[in-house]
Design a protein around this motif. Structure first.
Motif, mmCIF file in Angstrom:
data_model
loop_
_atom_site.group_PDB
_atom_site.id
_atom_site.type_symbol
_atom_site.label_atom_id
_atom_site.label_comp_id
_atom_site.label_asym_id
_atom_site.label_seq_id
_atom_site.Cartn_x
_atom_site.Cartn_y
_atom_site.Cartn_z
ATOM 1 N N ARG A 34 0.753 -1.151 -0.175
ATOM 2 C CA ARG A 34 -0.223 0.050 0.136
ATOM 3 C C ARG A 34 0.609 1.389 -0.858
ATOM 4 N N VAL A 35 2.211 1.191 0.316
ATOM 5 C CA VAL A 35 3.071 2.186 1.190
ATOM 6 C C VAL A 35 3.280 2.549 -0.729
ATOM 7 N N VAL A 36 3.823 1.451 -1.366
ATOM 8 C CA VAL A 36 4.846 1.438 -2.559
ATOM 9 C C VAL A 36 3.599 2.108 -3.923
ATOM 10 N N ASP A 37 2.105 1.373 -4.070
ATOM 11 C CA ASP A 37 1.662 2.420 -4.291
ATOM 12 C C ASP A 37 0.935 3.550 -4.732
ATOM 13 N N TYR A 38 0.889 3.829 -2.876
ATOM 14 C CA TYR A 38 0.580 6.256 -2.214
ATOM 15 C C TYR A 38 2.301 6.436 -3.124
ATOM 16 N N LEU A 39 3.199 6.257 -3.246
ATOM 17 C CA LEU A 39 3.870 6.672 -3.513
ATOM 18 C C LEU A 39 4.250 7.359 -4.265
ATOM 19 N N ARG A 40 3.830 5.552 -5.546
ATOM 20 C CA ARG A 40 4.118 5.720 -7.110
ATOM 21 C C ARG A 40 2.976 6.736 -7.362
ATOM 22 N N SER A 41 1.460 6.917 -6.867
ATOM 23 C CA SER A 41 0.618 7.321 -7.644
ATOM 24 C C SER A 41 0.391 9.198 -7.199
ATOM 25 N N VAL A 42 1.345 9.563 -5.828
ATOM 26 C CA VAL A 42 1.109 10.650 -5.755
ATOM 27 C C VAL A 42 2.810 11.428 -6.476
ATOM 28 N N ARG A 43 3.393 10.474 -6.981
ATOM 29 C CA ARG A 43 4.748 10.176 -8.096
ATOM 30 C C ARG A 43 4.051 10.955 -9.607
ATOM 31 N N ALA A 44 3.661 10.561 -9.742
ATOM 32 C CA ALA A 44 2.420 10.558 -10.683
ATOM 33 C C ALA A 44 1.040 11.555 -11.077
ATOM 34 N N GLN A 45 1.048 11.747 -9.489
ATOM 35 C CA GLN A 45 0.341 13.235 -9.459
ATOM 36 C C GLN A 45 1.731 14.276 -9.749
ATOM 37 N N ALA A 46 2.224 14.354 -8.676
ATOM 38 C CA ALA A 46 3.477 15.278 -9.237
ATOM 39 C C ALA A 46 4.168 15.396 -10.485
ATOM 40 N N ASP A 47 3.515 14.894 -11.724
ATOM 41 C CA ASP A 47 4.149 14.691 -13.080
ATOM 42 C C ASP A 47 3.284 15.043 -13.566
ATOM 43 N N LEU A 48 2.179 15.427 -13.217
ATOM 44 C CA LEU A 48 0.634 16.045 -14.088
ATOM 45 C C LEU A 48 0.960 17.176 -13.800
ATOM 46 N N ASP A 49 1.288 17.846 -12.384
ATOM 47 C CA ASP A 49 1.446 19.467 -11.517
ATOM 48 C C ASP A 49 2.256 19.629 -12.258
ATOM 49 N N TYR A 50 3.808 19.283 -13.137
ATOM 50 C CA TYR A 50 5.187 19.703 -13.528
ATOM 51 C C TYR A 50 4.522 20.388 -15.230
ATOM 52 N N ALA A 51 3.726 19.004 -15.718
ATOM 53 C CA ALA A 51 3.143 19.317 -16.912
ATOM 54 C C ALA A 51 2.316 20.578 -17.208
ATOM 55 N N ARG A 52 1.749 20.445 -15.738
ATOM 56 C CA ARG A 52 0.730 22.248 -16.140
ATOM 57 C C ARG A 52 1.706 23.358 -15.511
ATOM 58 N N ALA A 53 2.461 22.950 -14.953
ATOM 59 C CA ALA A 53 4.092 23.905 -14.912
ATOM 60 C C ALA A 53 4.199 24.899 -16.310
ATOM 61 N N LEU A 54 4.261 23.489 -16.797
ATOM 62 C CA LEU A 54 5.635 23.609 -18.088
ATOM 63 C C LEU A 54 4.836 24.396 -18.912
ATOM 64 N N ALA A 55 3.510 23.725 -19.012
ATOM 65 C CA ALA A 55 2.205 24.724 -20.278
ATOM 66 C C ALA A 55 2.252 26.043 -19.663
ATOM 67 N N ALA A 56 1.813 26.581 -18.235
ATOM 68 C CA ALA A 56 2.098 27.573 -17.767
ATOM 69 C C ALA A 56 3.155 28.530 -18.154
ATOM 70 N N GLY A 57 4.194 27.939 -18.652
ATOM 71 C CA GLY A 57 5.221 29.130 -18.701
ATOM 72 C C GLY A 57 6.019 28.854 -16.957
ATOM 73 N N GLU A 58 6.125 28.108 -15.734
ATOM 74 C CA GLU A 58 6.222 27.668 -14.365
ATOM 75 C C GLU A 58 7.724 27.649 -14.389
ATOM 76 N N ALA A 59 7.702 26.991 -14.998
ATOM 77 C CA ALA A 59 9.190 25.540 -15.514
ATOM 78 C C ALA A 59 10.502 27.052 -15.315
ATOM 79 N N PRO A 60 11.722 26.740 -14.840
ATOM 80 C CA PRO A 60 12.873 27.372 -14.647
ATOM 81 C C PRO A 60 12.940 27.171 -16.200
ATOM 82 N N THR A 61 13.649 27.603 -16.710
ATOM 83 C CA THR A 61 13.797 27.841 -18.079
ATOM 84 C C THR A 61 15.829 27.692 -18.439
ATOM 85 N N LEU A 62 16.009 27.267 -19.401
ATOM 86 C CA LEU A 62 17.745 26.968 -19.714
ATOM 87 C C LEU A 62 18.148 27.058 -20.755
ATOM 88 N N ASP A 63 18.915 27.968 -21.190
ATOM 89 C CA ASP A 63 19.370 28.176 -22.389
ATOM 90 C C ASP A 63 19.949 27.401 -23.644
#
Length: 579
Positions: free
Chosen positions: A319-348
């Protein structure tokens, strides 16, 4: 969800049998004597004996190398990290009776220098030459220039940078028969269990012994005396003395038990990366063994042979392993939204390698949001991360906090960015609301981010290990207590970088990150460099082509300016292409 895996026990066992034979060969050529190895002051550094060269102009070491060509003495050290030791498991082992060693030969007793060589000329062929001080920082063994190189290589391949590799190296010197027998008992037990029940059962048994030692507050009879650097006299007292004080002070015994647990989990992670299949499952289990040892140990129960030996059949840890996997997947979606909104750090892209551009931006984003989340939650009551995971495991009750207010996810994220040992200041500082400790952790994370920003995440372990590796020559001048601190701290740093590699190098593929983590976990930085640096050859060619293109454009612009009569005196157009 069940995570099935297998381990190549046959290959491990073949290598172990070869190691046993080599160990017996080296020990057979060694003299069993303390003579010439420790004086009354118990010097903190024990090196090979010296003898006069044939021309009488200088000293040479036991293998014939002149003193001027011998590298400076190195040693080993580290700090205790009891926070990372698991508390699962059942059962301990009774002490093994060790026979007393024979007395030293008369000629060795009369001439200490003559007793210095530990192997005869036939055994010490070029393939078995004495090893350099690099071994010392990787194994904790501190007898520079006296080990058999083939034995060192074979032991390191099987047991990594742990006290068991150091045990075999020290025992091979043959200065105490009981230490030799202790090492043989370790090899025989490992061979017997692996042959009959498999590699996973042996690893589980080892972790179980270390866990019970911690739970009971009693030093295990199976814990090697090479758990920390010590003199020959201290080793002799450990093996032949009576009472618990022969094992050191109470503080030392507590620290040794914690380190025993750390090294047992490190060895299990090492073996999982080297001999585990499939690669993705092995990487996940190894990562958990490093960052959440209790759950990592439980994941070894997925091997049916482990359960057949009477291991607990409770599978709620899934249950712990599955839960950590789920919150990491949730974090991936959050980063995708931030990336689309231009909120992620930029590198040249022109000044940063495209090979790791995606991973580098994600690293910087996660680090920024982690610190921001901790600061936002600072004045608010929060649940303990361990308690949240325990609640998930026991009652299947999932935390209802948002992602960036979830202490369990924040701790997991900190471990993936810094490693479990390096993240302690940041995580525990927040949990205890100790601002000074928390800010120290923030500064440590900012230094890692600066390295990623100026270079990339693949170079992060190289730079970090180069910065944090102690000056072993300077450590050699210190006492054993300081050696222990320095060695254990460096071991934790290598474990941290291995955990970061497993968590942050997904873009390079499972095979790559497993090989990278295995090299870091074994404290073998050259192997890691050999794996990583060729990836940048194509990138270097791309940057060179871009530079040439900019230079060509600059020359073309200058020619156009001259033709049109523009520019300064003489019609020149000055173009800065230094960038």
């Amino acid at each position: 969800m069940r995570i099935p895996f297998t381990m190549d026990s046959a290959d491990f066992l073949q290598r172990l049998n070869r190691l046993e034979r080599r160990f017996d060969e080296v020990v057979a050529a060694a003299a069993l004597s303390f003579e010439g190895l420790d004086d009354d002051e118990m010097h903190p550094v024990i090196t090979a004996g010296h003898r006069t060269s044939a021309d009488g102009t200088g000293d040479v070491t036991a293998d014939g190398t002149t003193v001027e060509n011998v590298a400076a003495d190195h040693t080993v050290a580290d700090h205790t990290a009891a926070d990372r030791t698991a508390t699962h498991g059942v059962g301990t082992e009774s002490p093994v009776a060790m026979p007393d060693g024979p007395s030293a030969p008369d000629d060795a007793a009369s001439d200490p220098a003559a007793a210095a060589p530990r192997c005869d000329d036939v055994l010490r062929d070029p393939a078995a030459a004495s090893v350099s001080g690099d071994l010392n920082c990787r194994t904790g063994a501190f007898y520079d220039g006296m080990f058999d190189a083939r034995l060192v290589k074979m032991a390191s391949e099987l047991f990594g940078s742990t006290c068991w590799t150091s045990l075999l190296c020290v025992a091979s010197l043959g200065f105490d028969a009981s230490i030799v027998e202790f090492a043989r008992q370790f090899l025989r037990r490992a061979s017997m269990i692996i042959r009959q029940k498999g590699l996973a059962v042996w690893l589980y048994d080892l972790i179980n012994d270390a866990s019970m030692s911690m739970l009971l507050g009693q030093t295990s009879a199976r814990m090697p005396m090479t758990i920390r650097p010590m003199s020959h006299a201290q080793m002799s007292r450990w093996m032949h003395g009576s009472g618990v004080k022969r094992l050191g002070t109470r503080q030392q015994r507590d620290a040794d038990r914690a380190e025993y647990g750390n090294q047992a989990h490190r060895l299990a992670a090492h073996c999982m990366l080297r001999w585990g299949e499939p690669v993705a499952a092995s990487a996940q289990i190894a990562s958990m063994l490093l960052t959440n040892p209790g759950i990592g140990m439980c994941m070894l129960r997925e091997d049916p042979n482990v359960r057949a030996q009477g291991a607990c059949t409770d599978t709620r840890y899934r249950r712990v392993v599955d839960y950590l996997r789920s919150v990491r997947a949730q974090a991936d979606l959050d980063y995708a939204r931030a990336l689309a909104a231009g909120e992620a750090p930029t590198l040249d892209p022109d000044e940063h390698t495209s090979l790791t551009l995606v991973a580098d931006r994600r690293y910087l984003y996660d680090a920024r949001e982690l610190v921001r989340a901790y600061r936002t939650l600072w004045d608010r009551p929060t649940n303990d991360a361990a308690q949240l995971l325990a609640q998930v495991e026991e009652t299947r009750t999932l935390p209802d906090e948002p992602l960036w207010e979830n202490p369990a996810y924040l701790r997991d994220l900190a471990d993936s960015l810094m490693g479990p040992a390096a993240a302690i200041d940041l995580v525990v500082g927040f949990e205890l609301r100790e601002s000074e400790r928390f800010e120290r952790g923030v500064r440590a994370l900012e230094r890692l981010c600066e390295q990623v920003r100026t270079m990339n995440v693949l170079m992060l372990p190289i730079v970090t290990l180069d910065e944090r590796e102690p000056d072993w020559a300077a450590v050699a001048a210190c006492g054993y207590r300081e050696r222990t601190v320095q060695w254990r701290a460096f071991c934790d740093t290598c474990d941290d970088m291995a955990a970061v590699a497993l968590s942050r190098l997904h873009d390079q593929g499972d095979d790559f990150r497993v090989r990278a983590a295995a090299g870091l976990l074994g404290q073998n930085l050259p192997d890691y460099c050999d794996l990583v640096l060729p990836l940048f050859e194509e990138e270097v060619r791309r940057l060179v082509e871009n530079e040439r293109a900019r230079a060509s454009d600059g020359r073309a612009l200058a020619d156009c300016g001259n033709a049109a009569g523009f520019g300064g005196e003489g019609g020149e157009v000055h173009v800065d292409i230094a960038a």
